[in-house]
Design a protein around this motif. Structure first.
Motif, PDB file in Angstrom:
ATOM      1  N   THR A  63      33.185  41.708  44.402  1.00 40.60           N
ATOM      2  CA  THR A  63      33.299  42.885  43.541  1.00 40.60           C
ATOM      3  C   THR A  63      31.942  43.528  43.322  1.00 40.60           C
ATOM      4  N   ASP A 114      39.351  50.864  42.722  1.00 49.51           N
ATOM      5  CA  ASP A 114      39.252  49.692  41.840  1.00 49.51           C
ATOM      6  C   ASP A 114      38.495  48.610  42.594  1.00 49.51           C
ATOM      7  N   ALA A 119      40.081  45.078  42.572  1.00 47.31           N
ATOM      8  CA  ALA A 119      41.290  44.988  43.396  1.00 47.31           C
ATOM      9  C   ALA A 119      40.928  44.991  44.876  1.00 47.31           C
ATOM     10  N   GLU A 153      39.699  41.517  45.774  1.00 51.99           N
ATOM     11  CA  GLU A 153      40.830  40.597  45.925  1.00 51.99           C
ATOM     12  C   GLU A 153      41.515  40.812  47.271  1.00 51.99           C
TER      13      GLU A 153
END
Length: 206
Positions: A144, A160, A163, A166
């Motif tokens: 991130t 995002d 997200a 991930e």
């Protein structure tokens, strides 16, 4: 003539020494047969001395698993903070994770198999499950941060970042999830890895 080394028990017992001995015991006996008594015997102390540092066998296993997993995250942190464009760091981070996992599987197969067996037993909100979940959160957190820095630089784009991290982590599972370890020695694995990372980076372009 003085002895070349002191007996193990002659130096102060510390959590780190206990964890080192636990790794050796797990390597020798595996997760099913290794006991706290075995660890104490390897250290030349009573099992009560081990329990003064780790309250239970479960606590000892959680600590030694965390130590093993943290090595990977610590190695990758230098890539996150490196002075390089985010796409380059993202590629290097994924390659670093893959290389670290392959080293563990290839250089110490007994211990790798032991930890893989422990992790396969996760469930029921155990302490070991919490250790693994924290490790996964650490890794996706590093991803991130790389993506966020790329957005600031204008070299990556994602609505995002968490997200996106991930998604990248999940998409590359073949190259870091222990379940895929038998595939890591295939002759075409490097080409497959490069093709996937190229695809992911194209998807994250501004």
């Amino acid at each position: 003539m003085p002895p070349q080394s002191e007996p193990v028990a002659s130096t102060a017992l510390t959590p780190e020494r206990i964890l080192e001995a636990t790794e050796e015991v797990l390597r020798r006996y595996g997760p099913n047969k290794a006991t706290v008594v075995d660890v104490a015997r390897a250290l030349g102390v009573s099992h009560g001395s081990v329990y003064r540092h780790f309250a239970s066998k479960a606590a000892l296993r959680e600590a030694v698993t965390k130590r093993w997993l943290d090595r990977t995250a610590n190695q990758l942190e230098s890539i996150v903070t490196a002075d390089a464009p985010a796409p380059e760091r993202l590629r290097d981070w994924l390659a670093g994770l893959f290389a670290a996992k392959r080293r563990k599987a290839g250089d110490d197969p007994e211990l790798f198999a032991t930890y893989s067996a422990l992790i396969e037993r996760l469930g029921g909100g155990s302490g070991l499950e919490s250790v693994v979940n924290r490790h996964l959160a650490d890794l996706t957190g590093q991803l991130t941060r790389i993506i966020e820095s790329g957005i600031r630089q204008g070299t990556l784009a994602a609505p995002d970042p968490a997200a996106a991290a991930e998604a990248v982590f999940s998409a590359t599972a073949r190259f870091h999830d222990p379940v895929y370890a038998p595939e890591w020695s295939h002759p075409d694995i490097e080409a497959s890895f490069t093709a996937l990372v190229d695809l992911l980076l194209r998807g994250l372009r501004p």
